[in-house]
Write an enzyme that holds these catalytic residues in place. Structure first.
Site, PDB file in Angstrom:
ATOM      1  N   MET A  27      73.639  59.005 127.153  1.00  0.00           N
ATOM      2  CA  MET A  27      74.748  59.365 128.034  1.00  0.00           C
ATOM      3  C   MET A  27      75.974  59.835 127.254  1.00  0.00           C
ATOM      4  O   MET A  27      77.052  59.257 127.339  1.00  0.00           O
ATOM      5  CB  MET A  27      75.113  58.160 128.916  1.00  0.00           C
ATOM      6  CG  MET A  27      73.965  57.649 129.756  1.00  0.00           C
ATOM      7  SD  MET A  27      73.265  58.897 130.845  1.00  0.00           S
ATOM      8  CE  MET A  27      74.519  58.919 132.113  1.00  0.00           C
TER       9      MET A  27
ATOM     10  N   HIS B 196      66.476  65.377 132.699  1.00  0.00           N
ATOM     11  CA  HIS B 196      67.607  65.289 133.642  1.00  0.00           C
ATOM     12  C   HIS B 196      67.052  65.075 135.058  1.00  0.00           C
ATOM     13  O   HIS B 196      66.175  65.825 135.502  1.00  0.00           O
ATOM     14  CB  HIS B 196      68.439  66.574 133.588  1.00  0.00           C
ATOM     15  CG  HIS B 196      69.607  66.509 134.517  1.00  0.00           C
ATOM     16  ND1 HIS B 196      70.739  65.791 134.220  1.00  0.00           N
ATOM     17  CD2 HIS B 196      69.800  67.030 135.753  1.00  0.00           C
ATOM     18  CE1 HIS B 196      71.581  65.862 135.237  1.00  0.00           C
ATOM     19  NE2 HIS B 196      71.040  66.621 136.176  1.00  0.00           N
TER      20      HIS B 196
ATOM     21  N   ARG C 194      84.811  62.838 119.181  1.00  0.00           N
ATOM     22  CA  ARG C 194      83.435  63.229 119.492  1.00  0.00           C
ATOM     23  C   ARG C 194      82.745  63.868 118.282  1.00  0.00           C
ATOM     24  O   ARG C 194      81.591  63.594 117.983  1.00  0.00           O
ATOM     25  CB  ARG C 194      83.494  64.225 120.659  1.00  0.00           C
ATOM     26  CG  ARG C 194      82.243  64.325 121.462  1.00  0.00           C
ATOM     27  CD  ARG C 194      82.454  65.201 122.678  1.00  0.00           C
ATOM     28  NE  ARG C 194      83.085  64.518 123.791  1.00  0.00           N
ATOM     29  CZ  ARG C 194      82.472  63.645 124.588  1.00  0.00           C
ATOM     30  NH1 ARG C 194      81.200  63.358 124.411  1.00  0.00           N
ATOM     31  NH2 ARG C 194      83.112  63.073 125.580  1.00  0.00           N
TER      32      ARG C 194
HETATM   33  C1  GRF Z   1      66.659  58.802 133.456  1.00  0.00           C
HETATM   34  O1  GRF Z   1      66.786  58.784 134.837  1.00  0.00           O
HETATM   35  C2  GRF Z   1      66.861  60.178 132.920  1.00  0.00           C
HETATM   36  O2  GRF Z   1      66.467  61.176 133.788  1.00  0.00           O
HETATM   37  C3  GRF Z   1      68.349  60.242 132.709  1.00  0.00           C
HETATM   38  O3  GRF Z   1      68.709  58.934 132.305  1.00  0.00           O
HETATM   39  C4  GRF Z   1      67.760  58.002 132.790  1.00  0.00           C
HETATM   40  C5  GRF Z   1      67.257  57.216 131.630  1.00  0.00           C
HETATM   41  O4  GRF Z   1      66.447  56.153 131.999  1.00  0.00           O
HETATM   42  N1  GRF Z   1      68.681  61.268 131.756  1.00  0.00           N
HETATM   43  P1  GRF Z   1      65.734  55.275 130.885  1.00  0.00           P
HETATM   44  O5  GRF Z   1      66.824  54.722 129.967  1.00  0.00           O
HETATM   45  O6  GRF Z   1      64.761  56.129 130.154  1.00  0.00           O
HETATM   46  O7  GRF Z   1      65.077  54.162 131.644  1.00  0.00           O
END
Ligand code: GRF
Length: 220
Positions: free
Chosen positions: A96, A115, A71
């Site tokens: 992520m 979030h 990491r």
């Molecule tokens: C969103 O729901 C955000 O809240 C979460 O990940 C998702 C990302 O969606 N952190 P996108 O890739 O911006 O469509």
């Protein structure tokens, strides 16, 4: 920060579809926010968010975390890419990855995350299902500064949506995403205008500390 002085340079980190990135690109294009998205970085190759960036003419980098021994090495490489872009603000938009303390400290006070829950409720994953399982009447989304605690930094804006009896995790996700695409550009605009900052793990707007849950947006 006005356009005459300096446009805020933004690096956006993604892992997937990039709909929040798209909301920022659109806001930049229609000039509702004065920013320069200087770089989009994905830890996953081939994701739709990269196509969105390329279509908008934004430089992209894929930094596949699987190519790194651990990491910390990944985060160190990521720091270099972001620093090279000279970004003033790092926007995590569906990125992520759990970040190392070294990475978070490097961008302290200049990194935002979105979030999909009304933090401090439901840090981590599966937030929509967790809200349903708990029988919550309200659910939502939070933009917050990133600190070393996962999804634990000071909230900037929260948007809440009602949970209806027939809602599913998918229908809730759609409602919440609609709000995401409104409040993320809002928070980024505040930062770009020099109105938003973080000190001692408190978020300030126009020099005043924001409320514990951030600025509240309620949708019906
Ligand atoms: C969103 O729901 C955000 O809240 C979460 O990940 C998702 C990302 O969606 N952190 P996108 O890739 O911006 O469509």
């Amino acid at each position: 920060m006005t356009e005459a002085t300096k446009r805020c340079k933004v690096a956006v980190l993604i892992s997937g579809s990039g709909s929040n990135l798209q909301a920022l690109i659109d806001a930049q294009l229609n000039q509702s926010i004065v920013i320069d998205i200087v770089h989009v970085i994905s830890n996953r190759p081939g994701v739709a968010g990269l196509e969105r960036a390329e279509k908008a003419g934004i430089p992209t980098t894929v930094l596949d975390h699987k190519a790194f021994a651990d990491r910390l090495q990944f985060d160190q490489a990521l720091i270099k890419v972001i620093d090279n872009s000279q970004a003033d603000l790092v926007v995590l938009a569906g990125f992520m990855r759990i970040l190392t303390p070294e990475f978070v400290r490097h961008f302290q006070g200049k990194m935002l995350n979105i979030h999909p829950s009304l933090l401090p409720k439901y840090p981590g994953l599966h937030t929509h299902q967790r809200a349903l399982d708990a029988g919550d009447k309200q659910h939502g989304v939070t933009v917050h500064f990133v600190t070393e605690e996962l999804d634990g930094g000071p909230p900037v804006i929260q948007a809440s949506v009602p949970v209806n009896a027939d809602d599913t995790a998918d229908s809730l996700a759609r409602k919440v995403q609609k709000q995401e695409h409104i409040i993320y550009p809002m928070a980024v605009a505040w930062f770009a205008e020099g109105r938003l900052n973080m000190e001692n793990e408190t978020a300030f707007l126009d020099g005043e500390p924001l409320a514990k849950h951030g600025y509240q947006v309620v949708s019906s």
